[in-house]
Write an enzyme that holds these catalytic residues in place. Structure first.
Site, PDB file in Angstrom:
ATOM      1  N   LYS A  77      43.755  66.148  83.351  1.00  0.00           N
ATOM      2  CA  LYS A  77      44.597  66.161  82.158  1.00  0.00           C
ATOM      3  C   LYS A  77      46.067  66.480  82.392  1.00  0.00           C
ATOM      4  O   LYS A  77      46.938  66.025  81.654  1.00  0.00           O
ATOM      5  CB  LYS A  77      44.011  67.157  81.155  1.00  0.00           C
ATOM      6  CG  LYS A  77      42.846  66.584  80.403  1.00  0.00           C
ATOM      7  CD  LYS A  77      43.244  66.253  78.995  1.00  0.00           C
ATOM      8  CE  LYS A  77      42.480  65.061  78.497  1.00  0.00           C
ATOM      9  NZ  LYS A  77      42.835  64.727  77.112  1.00  0.00           N
ATOM     10  N   ASP A 124      40.480  71.055  73.781  1.00  0.00           N
ATOM     11  CA  ASP A 124      39.204  71.629  74.184  1.00  0.00           C
ATOM     12  C   ASP A 124      39.385  72.532  75.393  1.00  0.00           C
ATOM     13  O   ASP A 124      38.511  73.281  75.755  1.00  0.00           O
ATOM     14  CB  ASP A 124      38.259  70.503  74.573  1.00  0.00           C
ATOM     15  CG  ASP A 124      38.743  69.829  75.841  1.00  0.00           C
ATOM     16  OD1 ASP A 124      38.241  70.153  76.924  1.00  0.00           O
ATOM     17  OD2 ASP A 124      39.666  69.014  75.775  1.00  0.00           O
TER      18      ASP A 124
END
Ligand SMILES: Cc1ncc(COP(=O)(O)O)c(C=O)c1O
Length: 401
Positions: A77, A124
């Protein structure tokens, strides 16, 4: 919820006047890679060739890109978050991103020109970790809102970088709205991978950031062309960016692209099923073990690309991801071990099942999976929730139903 395999296939020529993928193509990827290569942590992540596994399943090859090695952060990410922040700063200072390599971006001179910035996001865990890490390097602040049920370990991994991070009592999409409200209220900069009308620059930069991993993989394949690429989706930014790159790179010879989601958060699948080009939402808790994929609202920029250029859309039970984790963590023969988390192993789990489960023979056939298939999956994270990893891989949680 009664979990099951669901499947939508788009014929190759179904969509006329497909949207352009240039924004995520080879030229952009070169720029993005240049930016990432300027980071001291930069290293290509391994592309693992699972020869024994492909022999076992009767296919030509299975390759897995292991993103647990990315920048020491255990997930892909940071590629998106760092590129979006870099592009935001370059834009603000009116320079090209090529003039904003790591040492300039993190310099005191740049900080003095920018003043104090607070970057905010909802996540998340993996995206927030990348944002907190980048903000920390820039000596700037970050605020991170996590959905209810988030793992404490993932929260701690964000707090480690001095972020004001917390677990809210909301689902992912409501946490995004909270981040947006507070960004407007306090003048913070929102760095979110979900796009909506009027908020598309930053999500597009995040998607561009992900092209680094696929351009690395293509180089590592040394001229071998995958016939099939499997991509897991939350909001679809990863899948959209990579589908864009692959479509631009291979043009008419593009591999078959299959998007994989959990039943409990299958907004891309539902959007594909609706078949009118418009995104569909999933609401509620979305309590899938694939925490990174627990998103109910597709990123609009990504959805356009997936709708026009992806071939198959799968919604599947949670146990399939658990199976993928066990297969990657316990390799056959001389294959290299890959530590892959719930969202990371989703595609490998699906591949293992579709290749072996007779009840999925129609999907296998539609996907044209056979002994000539050369499969590429991306393990997008390592064991970002270590207890959860052990519960599944050691203690046999979420076995096949
Ligand atoms: C490990 C992991 N894999 C895949 C994804 C899916 O990415 P996207 O939300 O862009 O579809 C995420 C998103 O957080 C993730 O954390």
């Amino acid at each position: 919820m009664n979990e099951s395999f669901k499947f939508v296939h788009y014929e190759k020529n179904k969509i006329k006047n497909k949207c352009s993928v240039e924004k995520f193509g080879v030229k952009t990827a070169k720029k993005v890679s240049g930016f990432h290569k300027s980071f001291p942590e930069y290293m290509e992540t391994p592309l693992v060739k699972l020869d024994s596994l492909s022999k076992h399943y009767g296919v030509k090859g299975i390759y897995v890109k292991d993103e647990s090695y990315r920048f020491g952060l255990n997930a892909f990410k940071v590629l998106g978050g760092s590129y979006a922040i870099g592009s935001y700063i370059a834009n603000k200072l009116n320079v090209d991103i090529d003039e904003m390599p790591y040492n300039i971006m993190t310099s005191d001179a740049t900080k003095a020109r920018l003043g104090e910035i607070t970057f905010v996001t909802a996540t998340d865990g993996n995206h927030g970790r990348g944002i907190a890490w980048t903000a920390n390097r820039l000596k700037q602040k970050s605020v991170v809102y996590m959905p209810k049920g988030s793992a404490i370990e993932r929260l701690n991994n964000i707090l480690e970088f001095g972020s004001d991070a917390s677990i809210t009592d909301m689902n992912y999409d409501d946490a995004v709205r909270l981040a947006n409200t507070n960004a407007e209220k306090f003048g913070w900069v929102m760095v979110q991978d979900t796009a909506w009308e009027g908020y598309e620059d930053i999500p597009a930069w995040i998607m561009q950031g992900y092209t680094t991993l696929i351009s690395e993989a293509i180089t590592q394949l040394e001229g071998k062309k995958p016939t099939h690429v499997f991509l897991q989706a939350g909001v679809g930014a990863l899948a959209g960016g990579i589908t864009g790159f692959i479509t631009d790179y291979y043009k008419e010879e593009k591999p078959i692209i299959t998007i994989v989601e959990p039943n409990k958060a299958d907004c891309i699948y539902k959007s594909a099923l609706a078949d009118d080009g418009k995104p569909r939402f999933v609401t509620g808790d979305m309590d899938t073990i694939m925490a990174g994929l627990a998103c109910g609202e597709p990123c609009t920029v990504a959805w356009k690309i997936l709708h026009d250029h992806a071939d198959n859309f799968i919604s599947m039970p949670d146990w399939v991801a658990a199976q993928g984790m066990r297969i990657l963590g316990n390799p056959l023969g001389g294959d290299r071990r890959i530590v892959s988390g719930e969202s990371g192993a989703a595609t490998m789990g699906f591949v293992s099942e579709v290749l072996t489960n007779k009840n999925l023979a129609n999907i296998k056939e539609t996907l044209k999976l056979n002994e000539e298939s050369l499969i590429l999956c991306i393990s997008t994270e390592g064991d970002t929730d270590k207890q959860g990893y052990r519960d599944i891989v050691w203690n046999g949680k979420y076995i096949k139903k």
